[in-house]
Each structure stands twice: as structure tokens, then as C-alpha cells.
Design an enzyme around this catalytic site. Structure first.
Site, PDB file in Angstrom:
ATOM      1  CG  HIS A  37      -1.899  -1.055   1.347  1.00 13.92           C
ATOM      2  ND1 HIS A  37      -1.908  -1.982   2.360  1.00 13.92           N
ATOM      3  CD2 HIS A  37      -2.971  -1.365   0.556  1.00 13.92           C
ATOM      4  CE1 HIS A  37      -2.932  -2.807   2.210  1.00 13.92           C
ATOM      5  NE2 HIS A  37      -3.591  -2.465   1.116  1.00 13.92           N
ATOM      6  N   GLY A 147      -2.746  -1.577  -7.385  1.00 14.06           N
ATOM      7  CA  GLY A 147      -1.618  -2.509  -7.411  1.00 14.06           C
ATOM      8  C   GLY A 147      -1.797  -3.573  -8.475  1.00 14.06           C
ATOM      9  CG  LEU A 184       4.096  -7.256   1.667  1.00 13.23           C
ATOM     10  CD1 LEU A 184       5.221  -8.110   1.126  1.00 13.23           C
ATOM     11  CD2 LEU A 184       4.586  -5.839   1.895  1.00 13.23           C
TER      12      LEU A 184
HETATM   13  P1  AMP Z   1      -6.589  -3.683  -0.559  1.00  8.97           P
HETATM   14  O1  AMP Z   1      -6.403  -2.894   0.718  1.00  8.97           O
HETATM   15  O2  AMP Z   1      -6.173  -5.103  -0.445  1.00  8.97           O
HETATM   16  O3  AMP Z   1      -7.952  -3.479  -1.168  1.00  8.97           O
HETATM   17  O4  AMP Z   1      -5.573  -3.047  -1.611  1.00  8.97           O
HETATM   18  C1  AMP Z   1      -5.563  -1.678  -1.884  1.00  8.97           C
HETATM   19  C2  AMP Z   1      -4.654  -1.437  -3.057  1.00  8.97           C
HETATM   20  O5  AMP Z   1      -3.339  -1.868  -2.736  1.00  8.97           O
HETATM   21  C3  AMP Z   1      -5.081  -2.220  -4.306  1.00  8.97           C
HETATM   22  O6  AMP Z   1      -4.916  -1.393  -5.448  1.00  8.97           O
HETATM   23  C4  AMP Z   1      -4.118  -3.372  -4.319  1.00  8.97           C
HETATM   24  O7  AMP Z   1      -3.884  -3.896  -5.609  1.00  8.97           O
HETATM   25  C5  AMP Z   1      -2.867  -2.734  -3.757  1.00  8.97           C
HETATM   26  N1  AMP Z   1      -1.976  -3.758  -3.201  1.00  8.97           N
HETATM   27  C6  AMP Z   1      -2.306  -4.762  -2.369  1.00  8.97           C
HETATM   28  N2  AMP Z   1      -1.225  -5.551  -2.132  1.00  8.97           N
HETATM   29  C7  AMP Z   1      -0.197  -5.030  -2.842  1.00  8.97           C
HETATM   30  C8  AMP Z   1       1.177  -5.390  -3.026  1.00  8.97           C
HETATM   31  N3  AMP Z   1       1.698  -6.451  -2.433  1.00  8.97           N
HETATM   32  N4  AMP Z   1       1.936  -4.622  -3.838  1.00  8.97           N
HETATM   33  C9  AMP Z   1       1.405  -3.525  -4.457  1.00  8.97           C
HETATM   34  N5  AMP Z   1       0.122  -3.135  -4.326  1.00  8.97           N
HETATM   35  C10 AMP Z   1      -0.678  -3.872  -3.536  1.00  8.97           C
END
Ligand code: AMP
Length: 285
Positions: A37, A147, A184
Site C-alpha cells: 500500500h 496494485g 504482501l
Molecule cells: P486492498 O487494501 O487489499 O484493497 O488493496 C488496496 C490497493 O493496494 C489495491 O490497489 C491493491 O492492488 C494494492 N496492493 C495490495 N497488495 C499489494 C502489493 N503487495 N503490492 C502492491 N500493491 C498492492
């Protein structure tokens, strides 16, 4: 960092900030923040005057009620991390603020949401697109950061932005991984010690398949069978899907030659924790 829980004061703040000609970058998240994030926030800070991070565990995108209950929530730790990377604004609304009435609308993305995540999590992308479009209307960002880990989500939102003519630019940020390859994820917090040692199996399956496909050592059907067998033989994991797709239109393909930029996608349970990952085969255009 300015923190808002309600839409009206956030909008008033952003309106004021806009008069100075500032550009806005939005990073939508569900909290339980990690370095992945933070890489999105860094990317936004590098090309916008003001970075807005949202933290909202969106109920309409959870097709499994238990998954929603068990989703990690670490608000106090999130605040510390956001302050440390000097995020400018946090928007962490309540359910009443985001859904004053039950959502009646659903969104359908044709073939894009009928495969992979969309197939195994019916209604998931409708909920994602609903909440993301609310965030777009509230924040009116110049750029939005997603991401690569959630490639199907990125592709679907990109399509929605095009079709709905949202006036913003989409950015995709490479997946941040642990040293052993595990992508992650907020859900990694739910893995116990043993499960954590097993979880890189998703990355390993992708990585070895990528090597084999790039060097034309074997065809995808054989590779997929081997991955299915690997997971079947392992008592603590259960494979949901392992697919080769065209990264542009998410069509499932049998051969790397069928797409300009193919992508390998995987989803599997480690214990009761559902993890996803992917790898692009070749350089992104
Ligand atoms: P989430 O909180 O899981 O909904 O993710 C929020 C944003 O963070 C989304 O755009 C995800 O794709 C991105 N994201 C989650 N994990 C990763 C990671 N390991 N590397 C890069 N971006 C990530």
C-alpha cells in the site's frame, strides 16, 4: 495528516485545496496497511500535490460474510504508517456515510467479470466498482493508484473509467513481495507460522510456470496440470484457479502466442486464508 470520516468536510477541504491549483492522487485501500500500500502512496506523492488515501472495508464486495468478519482491521497502526510516509489526507468513512441506503445498483462488466476472481467471487467486482466510483465522485482525483496484485480489478476499473468517462488517469504499481516471493497482502496477517512458510507456493507456481512458458519448455495445459497436482498433494492448500489470460481483455488463453502481453493468475486457500497473485509474461507496454 488531515483525517476525515465524513464526505462533506472532506469535499470542502478538497475544494479549498483545489483553488490553489493542486493536483490530487487517490489511493483506495481496505486498511491493514503494508509496504505494498505504501508503494502506491509513494507513487502518488511523486506525481501529485496532495495524496488522499482511503481506508474502507467495503461490505458490498465481500461475497463471503465470514471473510468480511475476519478481514484484518488495524486502524491505529495504519495511522502511524500513513503519518510516517507523510500521506496528506486520510478518508476513512463509516458504512452509513458510504451506504446511507442499501445499495440497489449492481454493475456488470460482461466477459471481464465472468472469469477468475469474478467467477469464484460472484458480485465482488460489482461491489468494488460501486465503491470506487463513489470515491471517484467524492474525491475527484487527477490520478488513481492500484496494485498489480489485483490485476483483474485494475482492468475492470480501467474499463469503467473509459466507459463512464471519469476524468482521471489510472496508474498501476508493481507488486511488493516478501524476500521469499510471497505477495504482501492484508490477509497474510491471518496466516499462522506454518501457513506462512507454505504461502509462497503461489509465487513458486507462477515463477516456475513463467520460466517454462518463456523458454517454450512446455505448453500451458501440461504446466497447469502439474500445478494442480502440486496443490492436490499438499494437505494445507487448495487451489481455486491457475489461468493464463490476455492481460488486456482477461480472455483465458491456452498459449502465450494468443496475447501481446499474457498474464498468469492464481488463487488458492492456505488454510482458510484466500490468497491471489499474478505474473505478467513480458514487459508491460
Ligand atoms: P486492498 O487494501 O487489499 O484493497 O488493496 C488496496 C490497493 O493496494 C489495491 O490497489 C491493491 O492492488 C494494492 N496492493 C495490495 N497488495 C499489494 C502489493 N503487495 N503490492 C502492491 N500493491 C498492492
Amino acid at each position: 495528516m488531515e483525517i476525515f470520516k465524513e464526505i462533506s468536510p472532506l469535499k470542502a477541504f478538497l475544494k479549498q485545496a483545489r483553488t490553489g491549483g493542486n493536483s490530487f492522487g487517490l489511493v483506495p485501500t481496505m486498511g491493514a496497511l503494508h509496504k505494498g500500500h505504501l508503494s502506491l502512496i509513494e507513487a502518488s506523492k511523486a506525481e501529485n500535490d496532495i495524496t488522499i488515501c482511503s481506508i474502507y472495508v467495503n461490505p458490498t464486495q465481500f461475497n463471503n460474510p465470514q471473510d468480511l468478519v475476519k478481514y484484518p482491521r488495524t486502524y491505529e497502526e495504519d495511522l502511524v504508517m500513513l503519518e510516517k510516509v507523510e500521506c496528506d489526507v486520510l478518508f476513512s468513512p463509516t458504512n452509513i456515510e458510504m451506504y446511507p441506503d442499501n445499495a440497489l445498483m449492481t454493475l456488470n462488466f460482461g466477459p471481464l467479470d465472468k472469469v477468475m476472481e469474478g467467477f469464484f467471487r460472484p458480485g465482488h467486482f460489482s461491489g468494488v466498482a460501486l465503491v470506487v466510483s463513489k470515491l471517484f465522485n467524492i474525491v475527484e482525483p487527477d490520478r488513481v493508484y492500484f496494485g498489480q496484485k489485483d490485476w483483474q480489478q485494475f482492468t475492470i476499473i480501467k474499463r469503467m473509467v473509459e466507459e463512464m468517462k471519469f476524468n482521471l488517469e489510472m496508474r498501476n504499481v508493481a507488486t511488493t513481495r516478501e524476500a521469499d516471493g510471497l505477495a504482501l497482502s492484508s490477509r497474510n496477517r491471518r496466516l499462522n507460522e506454518k501457513q506462512r512458510t507454505i504461502a509462497p507456493i503461489l509465487y513458486q507456481a507462477l515463477d516456475s510456470a513463467k520460466i517454462e512458458l518463456n523458454s517454450k519448455l512446455d505448453d500451458f495445459a501440461n504446466i497447469k496440470r502439474r500445478v494442480e497436482k502440486l496443490f492436490e498433494e499438499h494437505p494445507d492448500v487448495s487451489l481455486e484457479y491457475f489461468e493464463l489470460a490476455d492481460s488486456e481483455n482477461l480472455k483465458l488463453i491456452a498459449n502465450v502466442d494468443e496475447a501481446d502481453l499474457p498474464i498468469l493468475c492464481i488463487a488458492a486457500y492456505v488454510g482458510d486464508v484466500r490468497l491471489i497473485d499474478n505474473m505478467l509474461l513480458g514487459s508491460q507496454k
